[in-house]
Design a protein around this motif. Sequence first.
Motif: not given
Length: 450
Positions: A69-85
């Motif tokens: 769960y601590a790793a999830r915000p980091v993953g969210a920044l990366f994957l969210g960025h590319f998911g919207d691109k």
Amino acid sequence: MSVPAAPLDAPPGQPKKAATAAWIGSALEYYDFFIYGSAAALIFPEVFFDESDPATATLLSLATFGVAYAARPVGALFLGHFGDKVGRKKIMVFTLILMGLSTFLIGCLPTRDQVGTLAPVLLVICRVLQGISAAGEQASANSMSLEHAPANKRGFFTSFTLSGTQGGQLLATLVFIPVAALPEDQLLSWGWRVPFWMSIAVAVVGYVIRRTLEETPTFTQQAATEGVAKMPLAVLLRDHWADVLRVVAAALVASVSTIFTVWALSYATSDSVGMDRTSMLWVGALANLVALGAIPLWATLSDRIGRRPVFLIGAAGSGVLMVAYLWAISTGSYPLVMVLGIVTFGVVYSAANGVWPSFYGEMFSTRVRLSGMAIGTQIGFAIAGFAVTFAAQIAGPDGDDWASVALFTAALCVPPVIAALTARETHKVPTEHLGERALQESPGREPVSA
């Protein structure tokens, strides 16, 4: 005015296909995620940590559950960025592969007896990879199903993501029941590994389905007209910062799930209560089975009366009923535990669980929907994940202070209630106009390529 079959003329069959892909992918993601939870409560303290101090070993094992769960915000920044691109589909495929691979590798890890302290280190690395994958899975699946769904059934179609989550938890529990029943030596040597190896089969099925999905009409139109944001995070924080904070607060309701599935299981099977492992796993299995039916019903209700009232029922009701559920465990009464477990997790918690994919997703515009959902939920989920570790500490040295844990869980349900009360109702807003109010309220309303 009639509602179109799907927003922006989505190809026939795509809404159902997107919902199916979301269900299967989420089932895999959370099968993998929650077999880890069961193993962390029942197996890993003896396999990966120092057996000479059982209390500390259990605490450390439950802490590794929270690491993802601590790793999830980091993953969210990366994957969210590319998911919207680059689109929802590519992220959905990537997260599926990453979760399947990291889970399989956990089943191959050497134990503490074999390699010493390297064993828990490798375990944590694999758990971090699971967390990164989960960070993008739900947000991409929710965005895909929401943007493909008929405008008047977005709650129902997006609920398939969470039905998949419950299906994965149910499958994880059912797989662990025969494993937990193995003789102790077989369980600790090879038996616990089997559920982790089995994830490969589900990953292959999910990959085949997701590869054939089409990108959503709203994302395609956005990319063809205004274009995608070069820096979705900048747009998100400028135009939707209040909704990001609202989602963070609302996502704390996931603490009910982590306390129910991990800490309560560990407490019930501890020496202070002494309930049977297999019997407690059946409580989780039946609660998840009921949730499979309850989630789409709550979501359908939200399509009629709105997201906010349904979410409030789930958040407030779960906070109250978790007190009753943990009390029931303290009595050692299995029938009481079974009934309250099903009502708490299977019925009432499903109200919040079934409606949040549409509730959160509808707060954001197409340009930043995946980023907004991923970042908001994963920060909230990170706190919820470590709720298990905090609960283990709050429970005291003997791990039997259930009342303090119950009050702690109820307190974590207060921010979700406040978030829902302050949110906009969006169930009747056309898909292509979602998030417009947030844009109008933003000081910089014009589209940017930031």
